[in-house]
Design an enzyme around this catalytic site. Sequence first.
Site, short mmCIF file in Angstrom:
data_model
loop_
_atom_site.label_atom_id
_atom_site.label_comp_id
_atom_site.label_asym_id
_atom_site.label_seq_id
_atom_site.Cartn_x
_atom_site.Cartn_y
_atom_site.Cartn_z
N ASP A 18 0.84 -1.39 -0.25
CA ASP A 18 0.22 -0.41 0.22
C ASP A 18 0.73 1.61 0.09
O ASP A 18 2.52 1.36 0.22
CB ASP A 18 -0.91 -0.17 1.19
CG ASP A 18 -1.73 1.42 1.52
OD1 ASP A 18 -2.75 1.95 0.33
OD2 ASP A 18 -2.18 1.51 2.47
N GLU A 24 3.15 4.52 -4.71
CA GLU A 24 2.74 5.24 -5.34
C GLU A 24 4.36 6.00 -5.44
O GLU A 24 4.64 6.20 -6.62
CB GLU A 24 1.55 6.56 -5.25
CG GLU A 24 0.22 5.51 -5.70
CD GLU A 24 -0.08 5.19 -4.19
OE1 GLU A 24 0.40 5.41 -3.04
OE2 GLU A 24 -0.77 3.92 -4.37
N ASP A 57 -9.17 3.48 -2.32
CA ASP A 57 -9.80 3.53 -1.71
C ASP A 57 -11.13 4.47 -2.28
O ASP A 57 -11.47 5.37 -2.00
CB ASP A 57 -8.96 4.82 -1.20
CG ASP A 57 -7.90 4.97 0.26
OD1 ASP A 57 -7.99 3.39 0.19
OD2 ASP A 57 -7.37 5.36 0.42
O1 MIG Z 1 -5.58 5.26 4.03
O2 MIG Z 1 -3.33 0.83 5.58
O3 MIG Z 1 -6.15 2.28 0.59
O4 MIG Z 1 -6.46 -0.06 1.99
O5 MIG Z 1 -6.72 0.22 4.86
C1 MIG Z 1 -4.62 5.15 4.50
C2 MIG Z 1 -4.44 2.28 5.64
C3 MIG Z 1 -3.67 4.19 3.96
C4 MIG Z 1 -4.72 2.98 2.30
C5 MIG Z 1 -4.98 2.00 2.11
C6 MIG Z 1 -5.91 1.33 2.60
C7 MIG Z 1 -5.68 0.66 3.88
C8 MIG Z 1 -4.52 2.29 4.81
N1 MIG Z 1 -4.13 2.67 3.63
#
Ligand code: MIG
Length: 763
Positions: A382, A385, A460
Amino acid sequence: MGSGRVISWEKGKDGVLLTGGDYRVAIRVWAPGIVNIALCLPGEGEEALSPAVVLRPQAPQVQVEEESDHLLFLTGALYIKVEKENLGLELGDGRGFALQGRGLVIHGKEKRWSFAIRREEHFYGLGEKTGFLDKRGRRYTMWNADCYEAYNEGADTMYASFPLYIGVAPGGSYGVYLDNTFPTFFDLGKTEVHTAAFGCEKGPLNFFFLYGPSLREVVERYTLLTGRMELPPLWALGYHQSRYSYYPQERVLEIAREFRRRGIPCDAVYLDIHYMDGFRVFTFDRERFPDPRGMAETLKGMGFRVVAIVDPGVKVDKDYSVFREGLKRGYFVTDENGLVYTGEVWPGRTCFPDFAQGRVRAWWADLHGELVASGIDGIWNDMNEPTVLDAPGKVMPAHLIHNRDGRRVVHEEFRNVYALHMAMATREGLLKYRPGERPFILTRSGFSGIQRYAALWTGDNRSHWEHLRMSLPMLLNLGLSGVAFAGADLGGFAGDVGEELLIRWTQAGILYPFCRNHSEVDTAPQEPWAFGERCEAICREYIKLRYTLLPYIYNLFYRSARYGWPVLRPLVWEYEGDENVHLLFDEVMLGESLLAAPVCEPGRTVRAVYLPAGTWLDWWSGRPLEGGRYHLAEAPLEKMPLFVKAGSVLPLVGEAVRHTGEIPGRVEFHIFPGGARGEYLYYEDDGCSLDYKKGVYNLYKLSYNLAGEELHLHWEKLYGGFPRGQAEFRVVLRSREGIKTLYLNGRRVEGSLRLPGAPGAGA
Ligand code: MIG
């Protein structure tokens, strides 16, 4: 404007180099139907290809003819005509497909190619973009960025970039893949209504023309160029339950037990960021998770796998070995003076591994050792990017430096492939610590080629009806962009889901190639039982349906690994010639046999469903419906309209299972008679190891033909390399109407029908 004319040309062994006043253009045929066209400006050498490209040129025969005003290339099915005056290109096959180029334009910093939009042309692909299925009339930028706030139908940039578009028109289909990792743009008739343009300001204007003439062939060529997925472990195709975050470990176990207690099949639970010690990657919070290994073992005993999140950011903390090591060895992204860059993420000040460096990838791979030893089965990448919370647009400065094994590369060039390289490292790690086992990696960010390493989820989204609807065209276009293994957060990530939305989303979500319920911290509970009995019963039924369909779905994955075909398909994939389906975004096909029309609006209990030509059977009632027109389908809350094409043969799981570990031995073939014949190619392997690459699998063909009142079945083993495969397969006739006698391989069958399978473990 304009680009001058061709002054000279020379023929190489695989193509032609054109020289204009102040540029060169190389046109090379890489393979039948794959043409590479690269522009070189003065002072620019020919740039190396990006890591998205895995094909190597095969240099098929090219014939060149020169006329006074143009050059003509002939290669296989294609001709390419290049106007000397303005570099206008015409590509065609002389059999109906013809594409007119509008020339090369260099305007200030911007360089672009463009093609005339054809009559009734629609555009697909572009990977993870929001909006409807057809992208005509829109302009998109390829630049990986977090889009939490901007996640809506009008979003431009998203988490992952796929610089590919596909044009489908009555004359035939083609694709363009622009191999440039800098920001690039695709303007499909927005700025100029009749022109599809693509280009960039920085980096090479180096593109691949992908001939069809069918949509299927375009995607096959694109995935030949950028690679295809490997077979995922079967458990990765089950239903998965996640939340930001399940903790402590007792809570994780409780979630798993709830699934078993309630008889809802499930294969995996997820650990989101709260499992870590102060959000330090590759650590566990020992208070919340005193015994991860023990937890994982208990879960495994119940048929669950555990997937843990790993973000790229490494916390700045001199007492943290990952930080200390990375810093000491120069593994983090720096500025142009070599100073390590830090930005704000969950752990506070954070450094970012420079995945451009091979040694950093090797280090990162090694760091997975402990996670694997702690019983973690899959890795979820996660924020890759990468996203930096306190940077403008959450994007780190474009001038930061990556070191591609000796070559300095600015962040602006590397950003789009950062996640791709992180996935390479993660995969290496999983393969290293669990040799012979198929890795499962889930990623948020990516670029063309990511399908070789990871499944992708669309980030998200929100618990809004619009987002349920939008997930369908997003996943369909991802599938057409080589990423067959994709899913959206079922139930929606941000915001609070309600009962009706969770029901409808679960109905649709069981069709997602990657099927995971996930939601944000502090949102309403979103597990299937969160809204009481009615919701639970409906969700259970649909999740069970997912498991019933799994052998069929797994076979779609096999086809994707082999040919690059999507698993979840827009109707245009199957019925390209039927213009009624070109814009259809809210009906989907799971493979060639199943058509679903999910309900994506509250309060709806009927919906219009277009069925393409042929006979379709209502999945629930078996009632036949004639295609080639719209039907009004009943869709009370407990029903998602679902249809099976008459004549289909589907491998299904015969009994209820709790998880994928219970599937082996329970596969049976269901025949939905219709038409004179039907057939199915069935692939089978162990679902978990890499042995299939060495030929450890079985391939069978089941076919039938209906002659009057006689149904003749033919069962053939095409290849038998997996002796531990299923020993016998039951056959279920879903309708016996008009069928009096049954034959198997020429012999009359009385009573139940069974097909012989593998010789068994003893063989
Ligand atoms: O929004 O790790 O897209 O699936 O639960 C904060 C916490 C960072 C973004 C991800 C989401 C995940 C969340 N992360």
